[in-house]
Design a protein around this motif. Structure first.
Motif, PDB file in Angstrom:
ATOM      1  N   GLY A 124       0.809  -1.202   0.000  1.00 24.37           N
ATOM      2  CA  GLY A 124       0.000   0.000   0.000  1.00 24.37           C
ATOM      3  C   GLY A 124       0.847   1.259   0.000  1.00 24.37           C
ATOM      4  N   ASN A 133       2.256   1.899  -3.435  1.00 25.10           N
ATOM      5  CA  ASN A 133       1.250   2.422  -4.365  1.00 25.10           C
ATOM      6  C   ASN A 133       0.904   3.868  -4.063  1.00 25.10           C
ATOM      7  OD1 ASN A 133       1.029   0.118  -5.876  1.00 25.10           O
ATOM      8  ND2 ASN A 133      -0.506  -0.797  -4.545  1.00 25.10           N
ATOM      9  N   ARG A 134       0.828   4.187  -2.734  1.00 24.82           N
ATOM     10  CA  ARG A 134       0.497   5.563  -2.388  1.00 24.82           C
ATOM     11  C   ARG A 134       1.590   6.527  -2.800  1.00 24.82           C
ATOM     12  NH1 ARG A 134      -4.646   7.267  -0.534  1.00 24.82           N
ATOM     13  NH2 ARG A 134      -3.974   8.415   1.275  1.00 24.82           N
ATOM     14  N   THR A 135       2.844   6.097  -2.638  1.00 28.18           N
ATOM     15  CA  THR A 135       3.957   6.968  -3.031  1.00 28.18           C
ATOM     16  C   THR A 135       3.909   7.253  -4.524  1.00 28.18           C
ATOM     17  OG1 THR A 135       5.248   5.713  -1.427  1.00 28.18           O
ATOM     18  CG2 THR A 135       6.421   7.319  -2.755  1.00 28.18           C
ATOM     19  N   ALA A 167       1.315   7.151  -6.397  1.00 28.79           N
ATOM     20  CA  ALA A 167       0.167   7.993  -6.702  1.00 28.79           C
ATOM     21  C   ALA A 167       0.471   9.431  -6.352  1.00 28.79           C
ATOM     22  CB  ALA A 167      -1.041   7.506  -5.911  1.00 28.79           C
ATOM     23  N   TRP A 168       1.152   9.648  -5.223  1.00 33.11           N
ATOM     24  CA  TRP A 168       1.487  11.001  -4.817  1.00 33.11           C
ATOM     25  C   TRP A 168       2.370  11.688  -5.842  1.00 33.11           C
ATOM     26  CZ3 TRP A 168       6.074  13.440  -3.271  1.00 33.11           C
ATOM     27  CH2 TRP A 168       5.896  14.693  -2.666  1.00 33.11           C
ATOM     28  N   SER A 183      -4.675  10.785  -5.848  1.00 30.28           N
ATOM     29  CA  SER A 183      -4.776  10.446  -4.432  1.00 30.28           C
ATOM     30  C   SER A 183      -4.559   8.962  -4.222  1.00 30.28           C
ATOM     31  CB  SER A 183      -6.136  10.870  -3.860  1.00 30.28           C
ATOM     32  OG  SER A 183      -7.167  10.322  -4.655  1.00 30.28           O
ATOM     33  N   GLY A 184      -4.823   8.140  -5.207  1.00 29.25           N
ATOM     34  CA  GLY A 184      -4.401   6.750  -5.154  1.00 29.25           C
ATOM     35  C   GLY A 184      -5.279   5.853  -4.315  1.00 29.25           C
ATOM     36  N   GLN A 185      -4.859   4.543  -4.268  1.00 30.07           N
ATOM     37  CA  GLN A 185      -5.620   3.532  -3.524  1.00 30.07           C
ATOM     38  C   GLN A 185      -5.533   3.834  -2.039  1.00 30.07           C
ATOM     39  OE1 GLN A 185      -3.219   0.191  -4.386  1.00 30.07           O
ATOM     40  NE2 GLN A 185      -4.316  -0.329  -6.256  1.00 30.07           N
ATOM     41  N   LEU A 227      -4.570   2.976   1.767  1.00 30.13           N
ATOM     42  CA  LEU A 227      -3.361   2.319   2.237  1.00 30.13           C
ATOM     43  C   LEU A 227      -3.581   0.848   2.533  1.00 30.13           C
ATOM     44  CD1 LEU A 227      -0.607   3.549   2.632  1.00 30.13           C
ATOM     45  CD2 LEU A 227      -1.087   3.720   5.059  1.00 30.13           C
ATOM     46  N   GLN A 265      -5.646  -1.140   1.002  1.00 33.23           N
ATOM     47  CA  GLN A 265      -6.272  -1.824  -0.117  1.00 33.23           C
ATOM     48  C   GLN A 265      -5.838  -3.277  -0.296  1.00 33.23           C
ATOM     49  OE1 GLN A 265      -8.717  -0.774  -2.048  1.00 33.23           O
ATOM     50  NE2 GLN A 265      -8.647  -2.651  -3.255  1.00 33.23           N
TER      51      GLN A 265
END
Lengths: 492, 304, 212
Positions: free
Chosen positions: B21, B24-26, B28-29, B34-36, B38, B40
């Protein structure tokens, strides 16, 4: 003061030559400088000059010997160059092998580089400091590269590139060897005391037992390989045949006669230090090994050689091998090697200058196509034939005496196998070169008999006379110098 | 059995999907999305476990057993790897070799399961996977050997407990080289850019993704969880190197280790966002050989 | 300790050269090596920094980091060749050979006992390694510019050795080395230009018309 003048006069003349526009004054400058250099050298014989303060520049026996060879050779070559330059056109020359058109380098560059080359070689002979010697040898490489590239076409470019790259790599190795030597000097062997010797050869020699042995061994090996590349020892000789066959004959004469000796000087001085440090056995074995390998490689490539300038180049490799062998044998071999240095330089320069005459007349470098030199160029033909017999060690010429001395030294030392291999290789080379010599000299001339200008024939003839003289009678002055030097090197 | 001893494997089991997570968040940032969420990956695992699996008629027990055996191998590996200064549950001399081969076992069964389907896409993926891990494994083993030589022990826990800030001061360059090599191995083994793109949907460009194309339901859940555990396990090798906090207090050391894992995950996210995937085959092999060379240099330096 | 970092960076730059596939990257890597060497020189003399030492070190950095790349890029542009390295021995075997050379250098260094323990024991090994790499590049690369780069790497290795170990040597010799490298590279650049003009390429492998 004399010592510095010997370097500065050619250097200044070289710089000046770039700016002289007209051909005649520039050629006069060349010959005058050569004559001045030779007279300074003769004065050094009469009264040995004092070293400069600090001791970096000095003329000891060894240096004087090689300086004299260089100076005499340069004088002969510069006189011959007058006829050579008159013969060469500036541009639009048709290549004899492939038929394309090419230009020559500007004569100003040629003359200037020639004089700078003399200055650099002089610097090598008078250097008493390890670092300075290295800088001088590097300077000779850089000064002679444009000279090899006089005929501006792709073959000479290839030769120049190989020369520059291989010699620069060799000299870089020698530089590392110098650094190893400095480490050996500044960190004394365990159990010795005293201050570290400076990097002057004399100091290194006198305090040689203080030098750290493993570093000294590695240093000698690197210096042998490094300067050996410049000297033309096999298997590092690969630049030699190409450079000699593509450069103008005058340059080949200087390269073989003077430059190889300068590199040899570097090796000999380091060998002196090694012997004084007690590593004589180690260094001598290496020198003998390289010597025999060089002779073998040369023999392999001389037999059946189809290009006479390449044949002379491989002959240089052979003789450098003989020099290395002589020094490596020690004892009387050292005397023989030094005498051989003189003999070889004079003979090889003579041969290359005559080769220039033959090339100019016959327009081919092939040993098969050139026929009847004795008829087409009578004087050159006689000198050519005599020279080829001289270089292969026939009496009554000088090289016979020096090669015989080395043979005797090897037998005296009890090294029969070395002597047998030496003789066998000399015989093989004699057969190879004699066949070529006789084939080229005799027979119907493939060209019309040409007029031979005096200045194109006199220098080689005089050199040849010198070689003949040395074979019969060594003048006392030279004999004394040779003995003094050989003694200093630990021989005799 | 003290709770402290279980801290390391528990954190691995529970927290490993969070790493996915974080990555993926990084990404997206970086992309401005804003992404999935954390958490997910947990929802994905839950969803997959509830579904049923579909098996092709051309597959055998290898296909069914592959994910299970792979997960089992990674679970054992989890007990061997220390988290920073926090010792692993199982430790003995030579456990780093077992560790490398457990990862190899996972890979073996993944490849076998992929080949078992008889599909050519999986075949491509399998052959690529095997090629790249053949190159990555020497890098891993040489890097671990360098660390072992430096600390004088063949047990992962002992090696990592000795990697304090002092060790970095003494042998900094060598450790930096090992970090470089292990980072590349990490990226290669976990199918990250620049070796493999986890978000691609073109089968011809996939390596890991295409091998699991035919798995579904709980099998896919096992594979996903196994991948998360592999990420954790290889990441803790890196985290232990990067964060040289060895106070002796297990909670502090464990916390530092977790921070290290977070840093590794963020770094992977950054790498994925800033680079494109390298061309197969010569650039990827070049990269992996380069990692091997770095590890070899580290080993040579440690042998001095 | 700091010298170790610089020396390992030198090792990495050498490995990068062995694995590089583009001439531009190679030239820049050699430039970085030159700068690293200047830093090494300053570090070795940090106890007695005189103006002369500073001038030589900074001059060397400028020469190798700025002037040489400029000269080589000019030669490259004038030659108008493709910027691929074109080696006889590919990138991966070269890298492996490099690692073997590093091991051999360290082994050789163990045979040559270092007199002063204060100097970094890596120094001699890295100097020998750079020389191996330089020689390897000269032998296995076809393009003339790669061979010049190999020569520069050799000189870098020798310079590193001289700087670190021969602390008593006069500045004159260091200057001599720099001057020699400068003139050599200058002349080589000119020759490369001529080669490209003669034959539309700078592939020394094709320079093989002179043979026995």
């Amino acid at each position: 003061m004399t010592v510095l003048l010997l370097i500065l006069i050619p250097a200044a003349a070289g710089g000046l030559a770039f700016f002289v526009r007209a051909d005649r004054p520039r050629r006069a400058l060349l010959v005058t400088t050569a004559a001045g250099h030779t007279s300074l050298t003769v004065s050094a014989w009469v009264c040995r000059p004092r070293p400069t303060p600090g001791g970096w520049f000095a003329l000891d026996g060894l240096g004087l010997l090689f300086l004299s060879i260089t100076s005499v050779l340069f004088l002969a070559v510069s006189v011959y160059t007058l006829s050579y330059l008159r013969r060469e056109r500036q541009g639009g020359i048709t290549d004899i092998e492939e038929g394309f058109l090419f230009d020559n380098a500007p004569e100003a560059t040629f003359t200037a580089c020639l004089l700078l080359f003399l200055a650099a070689m002089t610097l090598v002979t008078v250097s008493q400091h390890v670092g300075l010697l290295w800088v001088a040898v590097e300077a000779t490489t850089l000064a002679s590269a444009p000279l090899i590239y006089f005929h501006r076409h792709h073959r000479s470019l290839e030769a120049t590139w190989k020369y520059l790259l291989i010699c620069s790599v060799g000299i870089a190795l020698a530089l590392l060897g110098n650094f190893f030597l400095a480490v050996a000097a500044s960190h004394p062997q365990a159990g010795t005391s005293g201050s570290s010797p400076s990097m002057l050869f004399a100091n290194l020699g006198s305090q040689a037992t203080q030098l750290h042995v493993p570093w000294l061994k590695a240093a000698f090996l690197l210096i042998l390989v490094g300067y050996g590349t410049k000297m033309g020892l096999a298997p590092l000789h690969t630049w030699l045949p190409d450079a000699h066959s593509e450069s103008p004959s005058v340059i080949s004469a200087l390269l073989s006669g003077a430059l190889l000796n300068c590199a040899f000087l570097g090796i000999v001085r380091t060998q002196q230090v090694c012997v004084a440090a007690g590593l004589g056995g180690f260094s001598r074995q290496l020198l003998v090994g390289f010597g025999l390998i060089s002779m073998a490689v040369a023999a392999a490539f001389i037999v059946g050689q189809s290009d006479y300038k390449r044949m002379l180049a491989y002959s240089s490799v052979e003789h450098m091998g003989i020099l290395s062998l002589g020094i490596g044998l020690g004892g009387a071999g050292v005397f023989g090697a030094l005498l051989h240095a003189i003999n070889h330089s004079l003979t090889k320069a003579m041969l290359f200058l005559i080769a220039g005459n033959i090339l100019g007349t016959f327009r081919t470098k092939s040993t098969v196509e050139v026929r009847g030199v004795l008829r087409a160029l009578p004087v050159s033909g006689v000198v050519w034939l005599a020279g080829l017999f001289a270089i292969t060690g026939s009496p009554p010429f000088g090289p016979f005496l020096s090669e015989f001395t080395i043979l005797k030294a090897s037998l005296d030392e009890g090294r029969t196998i070395v002597a047998v291999i030496y003789l066998a290789l000399l015989a093989a080379i004699f057969i190879g070169m004699a066949t070529v010599a006789l084939r080229m000299a005799q027979g119907e001339a493939s060209r019309e008999p040409q007029r031979e200008p005096l200045i194109a024939v006199l220098p080689p003839a005089l050199l040849g006379a010198g070689v003949l003289l040395l074979g019969i009678y060594i003048p006392p002055a030279i004999d004394n110098l040779l003995h003094e030097t050989a003694r200093a090197l630990g021989g005799l | 059995m003290k709770l402290i001893a279980l801290l390391q494997p528990l954190s691995a089991l529970v927290l490993s999907p969070v790493l996915l997570g974080v990555i993926n968040r990084t990404k997206a940032w970086f992309a401005g999305r804003s992404g999935q969420p954390l958490l997910q990956p947990y929802y994905d695992l839950g969803r997959l476990l509830r579904k049923g699996a579909v098996y092709s008629r051309t597959t055998t027990w290898v296909f069914r057993g592959g994910p299970i055996i792979g997960l089992a191998a990674v679970l054992v590996a989890t007990t061997l790897v220390p988290l920073g200064g926090l010792r692993a549950t199982l430790r003995f001399s030579g456990d780093l070799v077992l560790f490398a081969y457990l990862l190899g076992l996972t890979r073996l069964f993944a490849v076998l399961a992929a080949l078992d389907t008889g599909s050519s896409f999986e075949g491509i993926g399998a052959s690529r996977e095997v090629t790249f891990s053949a190159l990555a494994e020497p890098a891993l083993l040489l890097g671990l050997a360098a660390l072992a030589r430096q600390s004088g022990s063949l047990s992962l826990s002992t090696i990592y407990s000795l990697l304090s800030a002092d060790a970095w001061l003494k042998a900094g360059p060598m450790l930096a080289l090992v970090v470089g090599a292990l980072m590349v191995v990490f990226l290669a083994e976990n199918a990250r850019i620049p070796v493999d793109d986890p978000t691609t949907h073109l089968e011809l460009t996939m390596i890991h993704e295409v091998m699991v194309l035919d798995h579904s339901g709980p099998d896919l859940a096992f594979i996903l969880y196994g991948a998360a555990l592999k990420l954790w396990v290889l990441g803790s090798l890196l985290a232990g190197l990067i964060v040289p906090v060895r106070t002796g207090n297990p909670w502090l050391d464990g916390g530092a280790g977790l921070l290290g894992m977070l840093a590794v995950a963020v770094a992977v996210g950054i790498v994925e966002s800033s680079m494109a995937r390298l061309r197969l085959p010569q650039q990827v092999t070049g990269l992996l050989v380069g990692a091997g060379v770095l590890a070899a240099v580290a080993l040579i330096l440690s042998l001095r | 300790m700091n010298a170790d970092v610089i020396l390992i960076l030198l090792v990495l730059t050498n490995l990068r050269l062995l694995g590089a596939s583009r001439l531009g990257a190679s030239i820049r890597t050699v430039a970085v090596q030159g700068v690293l060497l200047g830093a090494l020189a300053l570090l070795a003399h940090h106890n007695h920094l005189t103006v002369a030492v500073l001038v030589v070190a900074l001059g060397g950095m400028t020469l190798k980091g700025v002037v040489f790349p400029w000269l080589l890029f000019r030669a490259l542009r004038a030659a108008e060749v493709e910027r691929e390295v074109e080696p006889f021995v590919g990138a991966i075997p070269s890298l492996l050979a490099g690692v073997a050379a590093l091991g051999a250098s360290l082994w050789l260094t163990a045979r040559l006992p270092l007199p002063e323990p204060s100097h970094s024991s890596l120094l001699v090994a890295v100097a020998l390694f750079s020389m191996f790499v330089g020689l390897f590049l000269i032998i296995t690369r076809k393009k003339a510019i790669s061979q010049v780069l190999g020569f520069l790497v050799m000189e870098n290795g020798i310079y590193a050795f001289g700087v670190g170990l021969v602390v008593d040597s006069p500045l004159l010799v260091e200057l001599g080395v720099l001057l020699d490298v400068f003139v050599a590279v200058f002349i080589m650049g000119i020759i490369i230009f001529h080669i490209s003009r003669e034959s539309d390429h700078i592939d020394t492998h094709k320079l093989s018309s002179l043979r026995d």
